[in-house]
Design an enzyme around this catalytic site. Structure first.
Site, PDB file in Angstrom:
ATOM      1  N   SER A 204      76.808   5.657  12.872  1.00 38.49           N
ATOM      2  CA  SER A 204      76.866   6.535  11.709  1.00 38.49           C
ATOM      3  C   SER A 204      76.528   5.779  10.422  1.00 38.49           C
ATOM      4  O   SER A 204      75.426   5.257  10.305  1.00 38.49           O
ATOM      5  CB  SER A 204      78.240   7.208  11.637  1.00 38.49           C
TER       6      SER A 204
ATOM      7  N   ASP B  76      72.703  16.695  15.218  1.00 39.98           N
ATOM      8  CA  ASP B  76      73.819  15.847  14.846  1.00 39.98           C
ATOM      9  C   ASP B  76      74.951  16.658  14.207  1.00 39.98           C
ATOM     10  O   ASP B  76      74.760  17.337  13.201  1.00 39.98           O
ATOM     11  CB  ASP B  76      73.335  14.775  13.868  1.00 39.98           C
TER      12      ASP B  76
ATOM     13  N   HIS C  17      77.964  13.300  17.636  1.00 37.18           N
ATOM     14  CA  HIS C  17      77.747  12.306  16.583  1.00 37.18           C
ATOM     15  C   HIS C  17      78.386  10.996  17.026  1.00 37.18           C
ATOM     16  O   HIS C  17      79.594  10.934  17.223  1.00 37.18           O
ATOM     17  CB  HIS C  17      78.375  12.786  15.270  1.00 37.18           C
TER      18      HIS C  17
END
Length: 437
Positions: free
Chosen positions: A196, A292, A359
């Site tokens: 991330s 996502d 994610h």
């Protein structure tokens, strides 16, 4: 019973600090929990390796400190056997702060101060020490570098009036210097990874990482869920661009962004990887979902861009999306594939773009490598990354067919609440409302 209590305690600790601020871009990591509402570390699975926190004792003298001025830290499990001279650095994710106010709040959390960091963390997925869970990297030196600067390890400024230290770039340098002194300089192979906001950092620092080592060292980079797109939201605005603009301007990131990008584009554009990934010289692997979950929640259909709540149910559960909303998400997928066209032309680069609503997939055992892990063409993520890193396959560029063709996904589903949080988050715990700590 003790094991169950241990897991519940860990879950409570993580979520008491994770839930708050999700709607305001303060967090981007989904790392502990199964997408069907069950902890990824259930009582039926082996207890994960727990690794202690080490603070960078010499960092303060270098000005390499967290937002509140405390020492940064990392977790290190030493390599052994064939992996004794191999090093994997995992950059922690956790969103960004985009204003003085949000950075002041952030410095009272584990994302801005080592005072609030967990003293031990579970190592799973790409950090696991078990060959059956992590076939290619289980016996490497595996380091998780904690994230406490709020700008993907990129800032180098300060706000004296608010006692804020924006020193992500210095933290990166100080951490690398310490690890080099502890044996990383002798590495015969190294991998820089991140999830991330850490995935974005892995792209931003990829060539810097390569330059730490001799040419004879095999050095590559892996970005997990770091491909944040500069795209329009459901209102026609640019929610994420506006937010990233705040990050760049608050922490004065201009001087530390890739010069191959800033020499022809504005600094905010150069915080979006689509504008510089094709110019990264070091071999780079992009692992991303085509849909996502964080970007759907906070970039494509955030509440501010959806005042009538048309997208409220869809953004929490893709199964509740209308045909037109699915088409909007398909267009987002197409934009991502277009953004990586130039990058994918290089034979040294790798791809794994699956059609899941998720994610971050490297740090979770269920998505990295398990019996029911997501696959593309029968190949799990861990195998695809290993094939690419060790060059067992010539061209590792796996792109899934569009939703809904993939039945192996571990999709995230969110519950109905005053704020959008995963369906496994309880608003109340032991009669007390969870609070940010």
């Amino acid at each position: 019973m003790k094991r169950v209590l241990w897991y519940l305690g860990l879950i409570g600790l993580v979520f008491s600090k994770w839930v708050c601020g999700f709607e305001h871009f303060n967090e981007t990591d989904f790392t502990i929990f199964d997408t069907n509402g069950v902890s990824a570390y259930s009582a039926s699975t082996p207890k994960p390796l727990m690794v202690g926190l080490t603070l960078l004792q010499g960092a303060a003298a270098k000005g390499a400190v967290c937002l509140d001025g405390t020492l940064p830290g990392y977790h290190w499990h030493r390599g052994y056997g064939s992996g004794a001279n191999s090093w994997l650095i995992q950059l922690e994710g956790g969103g960004w702060c985009n204003s003085r106010r949000s950075c002041i709040y952030r410095k009272t959390t584990r994302r801005g101060s080592s005072k609030f960091m967990e003293k031990v963390l579970p190592f799973a997925g790409i950090l696991s020490n078990k060959a059956e869970e992590n076939p290619d990297f289980f016996n490497w030196n595996r380091i998780k570098l904690r994230y406490c600067d709020g700008a993907s390890f990129t800032g180098d400024s300060q706000d004296q009036a608010s006692q804020l230290q924006y020193r992500g770039q210095r933290i990166w340098i100080a951490a690398m210097e310490e690890l080099m002194s502890k044996g990383m300089r002798n590495a015969n192979q190294a991998l820089l990874s991140g999830c991330s906001a850490g995935g974005l950092a892995a792209i931003l620092h990829c060539d810097e990482f390569r330059n730490l080592f001799p040419k004879t060292t095999k050095v590559k980079c892996l970005s997990d869920a770091g491909m944040f797109l500069d795209t329009k939201d459901v209102s026609g605005g640019h929610s994420l661009r506006n937010f990233f603009g705040g990050v760049v301007n608050t922490q004065a990131l201009q001087k530390n962004l890739p010069r191959t990008c800033t020499n022809h584009l504005d600094p905010v554009s150069c915080f979006f990887p689509q504008n510089f990934i094709a110019r990264v010289n070091t071999p780079l692997f992009l692992l991303n979902t085509a849909y996502d979950s964080w970007q759907i929640q906070q970039s494509l259909a955030p509440p501010a861009a959806d005042p009538r709540g048309t997208w409220k149910e869809c953004r929490k559960n893709h199964a509740l999306c209308s045909a037109s909303q699915i088409q909007f998400l398909q267009n987002f997928r197409n934009q991502m594939l277009n953004a990586i066209k130039g990058f994918s032309k290089s034979r040294q680069n790798g791809l794994f773009i699956n059609s899941c609503f998720a994610h971050c997939q490297t740090e979770r055992q269920d998505t990295w490598f398990a019996d029911d892990s997501p696959v593309i063409g029968n190949k799990a993520i861990a195998i695809a990354v290993g094939d690419w890193y060790f060059e067992r396959s010539r061209n590792v560029k796996d792109i899934d067919c569009p939703y809904p063709c993939d039945k192996t996904c571990h999709n995230l589903v969110f519950k109905s609440a005053s704020r959008d949080v995963p369906n496994w988050v309880e608003e109340e715990e032991d009669g007390k409302r969870l609070r940010c700590m």
